[in-house]
Design an enzyme around this catalytic site. Sequence first.
Site, PDB file in Angstrom:
ATOM      1  N   CYS A 135      43.494 -66.019  54.408  1.00 24.04           N
ATOM      2  CA  CYS A 135      43.505 -65.240  53.102  1.00 24.04           C
ATOM      3  C   CYS A 135      42.889 -66.349  51.919  1.00 24.04           C
ATOM      4  O   CYS A 135      43.422 -67.520  52.141  1.00 24.04           O
ATOM      5  CB  CYS A 135      44.885 -64.544  52.569  1.00 24.04           C
ATOM      6  SG  CYS A 135      45.232 -63.037  52.897  1.00 24.04           S
TER       7      CYS A 135
ATOM      8  N   CYS B  78      44.450 -61.921  58.461  1.00 21.05           N
ATOM      9  CA  CYS B  78      44.723 -63.289  58.122  1.00 21.05           C
ATOM     10  C   CYS B  78      45.503 -64.000  59.202  1.00 21.05           C
ATOM     11  O   CYS B  78      46.583 -63.174  59.759  1.00 21.05           O
ATOM     12  CB  CYS B  78      45.394 -63.100  56.810  1.00 21.05           C
ATOM     13  SG  CYS B  78      46.217 -64.728  56.321  1.00 21.05           S
TER      14      CYS B  78
ATOM     15  N   GLY C 202      28.046 -56.981  29.079  1.00 22.24           N
ATOM     16  CA  GLY C 202      26.828 -57.682  30.150  1.00 22.24           C
ATOM     17  C   GLY C 202      25.920 -58.543  29.430  1.00 22.24           C
ATOM     18  O   GLY C 202      25.067 -59.111  29.978  1.00 22.24           O
TER      19      GLY C 202
ATOM     20  N   CYS D 278      49.330 -63.954  57.027  1.00 20.96           N
ATOM     21  CA  CYS D 278      50.023 -62.708  56.795  1.00 20.96           C
ATOM     22  C   CYS D 278      49.356 -61.708  57.265  1.00 20.96           C
ATOM     23  O   CYS D 278      50.239 -60.592  57.080  1.00 20.96           O
ATOM     24  CB  CYS D 278      50.074 -62.834  55.107  1.00 20.96           C
ATOM     25  SG  CYS D 278      48.198 -62.136  54.543  1.00 20.96           S
TER      26      CYS D 278
ATOM     27  N   CYS E 299      48.613 -64.091  49.719  1.00 23.18           N
ATOM     28  CA  CYS E 299      48.852 -64.362  51.041  1.00 23.18           C
ATOM     29  C   CYS E 299      50.353 -64.603  51.216  1.00 23.18           C
ATOM     30  O   CYS E 299      51.148 -64.173  51.897  1.00 23.18           O
ATOM     31  CB  CYS E 299      48.241 -65.649  51.675  1.00 23.18           C
ATOM     32  SG  CYS E 299      48.232 -65.822  53.414  1.00 23.18           S
TER      33      CYS E 299
END
Lengths: 232, 282, 257
Positions: free
Chosen positions: B268, B243, B34, B246, B274
Site C-alpha cells: 500500500c 498488498c 477549478g 495488509c 496499511c
Amino acid sequence: MNAPMISIRALAKTFTLHTQGGTRIRAFDGVDLDVAAGECVALHGPSGAGKSSLLRSIYANYRPSSGRVVVRHNGGSVDMTAAEPRAILDVRRKTLGYVSQFLRVIPRVSTLDLVAERLTAMGADAGEARDRAGELLARLNIPERLWSLAPATFSGGEQQRVNIARGFIRDYPVLLLDEPTASLDGENRRTVVDMILEAKGRGAAIVGIFHDDEVRDAVADRCLHLTRPKEA
Amino acid sequence: MTSETMPGYNYAYLDEQTKAMIRRAILKAVAIPGHQVPFGSREMPLPYGWGTGGIQITASIIGPEDVLKVIDQGSDDTTNAVSIRSFFAKTAGVATTTRTEEATVIQTRHRIPETHLTDGQIIVYQVPIPEPLRFMEPSESETRTMHALEEYGVMHVKLYEDIAEHGRIAKSYDYPVRVEGRYVMAPSPIPKFDNPKMHDSLALQLFGAGREKRIYAIPPHTRVESLDFEDHPFEIQKWDYACAICGARDSFLDEIITDDRGGRMFVCSDSDHCARRVGEDS
Amino acid sequence: MDQELLRVSGLTRYYGSRVGCRDVSFSLWPGEVLAIVGESGSGKSTLLSLLSGRLAPTAGDVSYRDRDGRWLSLPNLSEADRRRLQRTDLGVVHQNPRDGLRMRVSAGGNIGERLMALGHRHYGRLRGAGLDWMERVELDPQRIDDHPSAFSGGMQQRLQIARNLVTEPRLVFMDEPTSGLDVSVQARLLDLLRHLVAAMGLAVVLVTHDLAVARILAHRMMVMRGGEVVETGLADQVLDDPCHPYTQLLVSSILQA
C-alpha cells in the site's frame, strides 16, 4: 416567343491602353442587332473590324463603353452590360454558350472532364455527363485514347474540337461561335456545320464568326457587316 | 500574533498580511471551483518544487486547534513529509498525526489518502504545474483566454493522440478533470486512481503552486469528472496483487524491489491505511 | 441561397497614420469565389484579416449572415462568439501551413480538433472523420498518425485545408494558398480546391498575387493598390479587359512560359 433572344442597341467598345501612353483603340461602334430563336447571324468584316470583340462583349467578357446587350434568360431578360456579376454567371451557365478561338487549359483536368464539366456544374450526374462528353468527342473525331489526357499538348485543330464539344454539350438557347472551323479539315468542318444546324433546328439563336465562306453560307441566315472603325 | 514556539517569527511563519492575501485568493478560488487564482507567492525556507505552494496555504489556514497530517507519495515518514510536519510543529505549535481520520488539515504530495475524508477536513495539494493546457499552449495569455472562453478542444486532442499512439489513454497521473462542468483543472501528479476521490468529497480541497504562483480549489460536494471519450471511458489502475503487508485489494499499490534477483513486492502506498488494516487484524 | 453571405461596407484600417486599406465595400454570395489581387503593400492581406475577424477595423463593417439567417457584425461580436464562428462557419487557410496546423499533433488530431472543440467525444468517429477527410484532400489515410512535419509542403497545405473544412464552413479565407509550392504541386492543389469549392458550395475570399491562380479559381476579382480597390468585376473581365491603368500594368506583366 417573338421577342429576340439577343437584342443589342448602340453597342460600342473603345480600349484605352494606359501602358502605351493612353492610346485609344476603337473596337466597334454603333452596333444594333436582334437575333431570333433558330436564327444564325454571321459577323462579317475585315480583320481588325472588331468581330471577336463584339462576341466577347455580348458574353460580357469585354465591358462595352456604351450601349446595351439584352439576353432572354429564365423567362425574363438580362442586360449583360449592367447586370450583377452573379446574374451574368447565371446567364453563362444556363443560357449563353461561347466557343472561343482558343481553348483555355486547366492543369490536370482531362479532356473528358473539361467537356463534361459544363454539365456537372449544372448538377448533372458525373457518369452521364462523361458519357455524353464521350459521344461528342467521338463525333468530332477525338480518339478515345486522348480523352484522359489534359489537352495542353493537343494540336490546334484538336484543341478547337475540344472547345466545340464544350460549347455544344449543353443545349444552350444562345450560342456565340468565334471561328469554330478555322483549324479543321473537310470532314470535321462538315460535322461542325451539322452540329450548328442541329442547334438552329432546336431553336438556338446563334451569332458566329465564320472564316470559311462555305461554312457561312451553310449556316448563316444573314450577315452583320462590321467595318474597320475610324481612329478614335 | 507571534509564535510562542519560535521567537522572532510570526505564527505559522508568514506575516498576517500575507496570510490575509492568501486567504483572499483561497476564497476567490472556492467561489470559482477549478479556476486558477494568481497570488503573491512568498519565499519559503525550502526551494521551489518542494511544496512551497502547499506550505503557504497550510500556513494561512492553520490554527492552534488544528491537527496536521503531512504525506508524501502516501507515506508519513519520507524526508519531505517529516520536514514539513516538524516545520509546522515548530512555527505553529500544532498537534500532528499520521492517522487520516484524526487530522483536520492534510498536506499531501501526489496522493489522496485511501480513508474517505469527512466534513470539516481540509486537504492541501502540492502542485508543480497548475496549468493543464501548458503542454499544448506555451503562451500564458492564450491559456487564460482559452479558460475564459471554455476552449478545451485541445485537451481531448491530447487524449486522442494517446489513443492513436498507445491504443489507450496513457496519462496515468495528473489526469485532467472538469470541475462542475466548467473549468478544466490539473489535479497535481496524483495517480488517476485517486481522481474519483475528488468528486463530491465532503472535505475542502485546496491546491497550491508556489513557483507558478497559483491557487485553486474544489469546495465540498463539487462535481469532478475525468476527461475521456465515449468509446474510451476513464478507468483507474488495477493490480493483480494484494498488498503484501495488509492484504488490501482495493488500495493504490507501490512496487518495491526487494533484491537484485528480480524480487519485488507490492505494498500500500498509503502507510496509515496499511498500518490500520494490520492493526485491525491483530 | 438568394441572400448574401457577407456584406462589407466602408471597411477601413489604419496603422497609425499609414493606410492599411480604405473604404472597401462589396457583397459575397454563397458559392462565389472572390480573388483579391495586388502586389505587396496593396492592402490585400490587411483586408483578408479584417474580413476573417482577426483584425479590428478603424471604420466600416463586416457582416456575416449565419446559418439561421441572422446578420452578425464581426467586429462587434464578443470574443467568445467570434472565436466560435471562426471554428464552425469560417475557415482560414494560411500561406504557410505551419501557421494553420499543430505541428506536434498527428494529422488525425489536427483534423479532429475542431470537432473535439465542439464537443465530439467518440474516438472511433473522430478517427473516421480524419480518415475520410484525408482521402478527400488526397492524402494517404495510412498516414493519419504521422505528424505534419513528416509531410511535404503541398501535403501540409492539403492537411490545413482538411482541418478547416471538417466543420463544413460556409466561408473560407485563403491567403496565397499555393505560394511557395512547386508548380506541379500547385496544380494539384488548385484542382483540389476547385472540386471542393464546387462540391461543398463554399464561398471563398482568396488573396493572391498570382493572376493565373485567380483565373483558375475565381468567379470575381478585385484589384487593390495602395490600400484601395482600383478595379472590380468578373475574373475574366478584369483579366481580359482590364480598364484601370494599374490593372493593365499587372496583366501585361505576367510572364508567358
